[in-house]
Design an enzyme around this catalytic site. Structure first.
Site, mmCIF file in Angstrom:
data_model
loop_
_atom_site.group_PDB
_atom_site.id
_atom_site.type_symbol
_atom_site.label_atom_id
_atom_site.label_comp_id
_atom_site.label_asym_id
_atom_site.label_seq_id
_atom_site.Cartn_x
_atom_site.Cartn_y
_atom_site.Cartn_z
ATOM 1 N N LYS A 203 0.856 -1.189 0.000
ATOM 2 C CA LYS A 203 0.000 0.000 0.000
ATOM 3 C C LYS A 203 0.888 1.234 0.000
ATOM 4 C CE LYS A 203 -3.657 2.339 2.527
ATOM 5 N NZ LYS A 203 -4.695 2.224 3.542
ATOM 6 N N LYS A 257 -2.207 -1.472 -3.811
ATOM 7 C CA LYS A 257 -3.063 -0.290 -3.732
ATOM 8 C C LYS A 257 -2.233 0.975 -3.786
ATOM 9 C CE LYS A 257 -6.207 1.846 -0.530
ATOM 10 N NZ LYS A 257 -6.530 1.965 0.847
ATOM 11 N N SER A 283 -10.286 5.545 -4.686
ATOM 12 C CA SER A 283 -11.236 6.640 -4.867
ATOM 13 C C SER A 283 -10.790 7.666 -5.904
ATOM 14 C CB SER A 283 -11.478 7.319 -3.519
ATOM 15 O OG SER A 283 -10.250 7.746 -2.948
ATOM 16 N N TYR A 322 -15.162 0.933 -7.009
ATOM 17 C CA TYR A 322 -16.427 1.639 -6.791
ATOM 18 C C TYR A 322 -17.346 1.499 -8.002
ATOM 19 C CZ TYR A 322 -13.698 3.393 -2.938
ATOM 20 O OH TYR A 322 -12.913 3.445 -1.819
HETATM 21 C C1 PBG Z 1 -7.576 3.392 5.492
HETATM 22 C C2 PBG Z 1 -7.882 3.199 4.068
HETATM 23 C C3 PBG Z 1 -7.699 4.127 3.038
HETATM 24 C C4 PBG Z 1 -8.253 3.555 1.904
HETATM 25 C C5 PBG Z 1 -8.728 2.289 2.243
HETATM 26 N N1 PBG Z 1 -8.479 2.080 3.591
HETATM 27 C C6 PBG Z 1 -7.164 5.517 3.054
HETATM 28 C C7 PBG Z 1 -5.820 5.799 3.532
HETATM 29 O O1 PBG Z 1 -4.979 4.923 3.721
HETATM 30 O O2 PBG Z 1 -5.590 6.978 3.766
HETATM 31 C C8 PBG Z 1 -8.323 4.241 0.568
HETATM 32 C C9 PBG Z 1 -9.318 3.748 -0.377
HETATM 33 C C10 PBG Z 1 -9.604 4.655 -1.509
HETATM 34 O O3 PBG Z 1 -8.970 5.711 -1.701
HETATM 35 O O4 PBG Z 1 -10.520 4.330 -2.253
HETATM 36 N N2 PBG Z 1 -6.510 2.761 6.030
#
Ligand code: PBG
Length: 334
Positions: A203, A257, A283, A322
């Site tokens: 991530k 991700k 997102s 989404y």
């Molecule tokens: C939280 C989390 C995030 C997302 C999924 N779980 C945001 C982050 O790490 O700040 C992001 C998902 C998305 O942007 O669609 N840990």
């Protein structure tokens, strides 16, 4: 494969296989089906409520009763799993994040309602403290530092609480070191050995999460960034290390991700480990497609299919997106 011998021109004419729709369909290597899609959805307190997420056109926050109906539709469309994210009341956010392991918190109540009313779909829950943290970080903050090992104690409590609520899959998404091992051991010791772990293994610290933080109401809380725990976008060897560690600690599936900007990572992870590998089309990726489409600048549906297909081509076994409902509906209509 790639270098298979072929006849010289004019005997080899690749265009022969592109002439008609049925021919293209017949020889297509990668395809997207509803079973490839995991639908992330935002839940909200109250009853009979829907709120639009302004930075994610077409995405809504739903109260539990409406979320149950939406999840029933997802199951009907052949979507195997939903990922639930809570829009947490700022009043319950604290620096110790206790709401994360409150069995009556929003996401636990939503999980119980869905498991009771839509038994034939999986529920995936994020294990991370950010929805509950007054400071918006995924870990506990002490003197301005995100402290790893104290966060693990909190994540263990959160994971057990979510398993108790009926989550089928836990998705540790916080990027603390050692979290998968701690969660797997806690699950084993508490008779939750059937609960699977899909770790957010690679991530990245990404600006593409911006709209999500709006959707869950975390944007206002977050101070600074997440670069001391989420990965640096310049690295791929490190992604393989993160994945190797998570598998060794007991992850059943792994995730990369964001998605599209990190397809090379998806491919390397799939080739190297051969475990179920998922991508999260986040997102910001969704927002870019929808924004351009709504301005008439691209064909939104075409962009959706092309990007979903890219994940399959890169070796992913599934995609958190989404667009899941829209895509699954279109697939059903044929
Ligand atoms: C939280 C989390 C995030 C997302 C999924 N779980 C945001 C982050 O790490 O700040 C992001 C998902 C998305 O942007 O669609 N840990």
């Amino acid at each position: 494969m790639t270098n298979a011998p072929h006849a010289p021109f004019p005997y080899a004419r690749p265009r022969r296989l592109r002439r008609t729709g049925w021919m293209r369909d017949m020889v297509r290597e990668s395809r997207v089906g509803p079973q490839d899609l995991i639908w992330p959805l935002f839940v909200l307190d109250g009853e009979d409520r829907t709120e639009e997420v302004s930075s994610m056109p077409g995405v809504q926050r739903l109260s539990i009763d409406r979320a149950v109906e939406a999840v029933a539709e997802a199951a009907e469309l052949g979507i195997p799993c939903v990922a639930l994210f809570p829009y947490t009341d700022p009043a319950v956010k604290t620096e110790d994040c206790e709401e994360a392991w409150n069995p009556e918190n929003l996401v636990c109540r939503a999980t119980r309602a869905i498991k009771a009313q839509v038994p034939n779909i999986g529920v995936l829950l994020d294990v991370a403290l950010d929805p509950y943290n007054a400071l918006g970080q995924d870990g506990i903050v002490r003197d301005g530092e995100i402290v790893n090992d104290e966060t693990l104690i909190a994540l263990e409590k959160q994971a057990l609480c979510q398993a108790e609520a009926g989550a089928d899959i836990l998705g540790p998404s916080d990027m603390m070191d050692g979290r998968v091992g701690v969660i797997r051991r806690a699950l084993e010791e508490n008779e939750f050995s059937d609960v699977a772990i899909m770790s957010y293994a690679a991530k990245y610290a990404s600006v593409f999460y911006g709209p999500f933080r709006d959707a869950v109401g975390a944007s206002g809380a977050l101070q600074g960034d997440k670069k001391t725990y989420q990965m640096d976008p310049g690295n791929t060897d490190e992604a393989l290390k993160e994945v190797a560690i998570d598998i060794a600690e007991g992850a059943d599936m792994v995730m990369v991700k964001p998605g599209l900007p990190y397809l090379d990572v998806c491919r390397r992870v799939k080739d190297e480990f051969g475990v179920p590998t998922f991508a999260y089309q986040v997102s910001g990726e969704y927002a870019m497609i929808e924004a351009a489409a709504r301005n008439g600048w691209i064909d939104g549906e075409g962009a959706m299919w092309e990007s979903l297909l890219a994940f399959k081509r890169a070796g992913c076994d599934g995609i958190l997106t989404y667009h899941a409902i829209k895509a699954a509906k279109a697939l059903k209509q044929g």
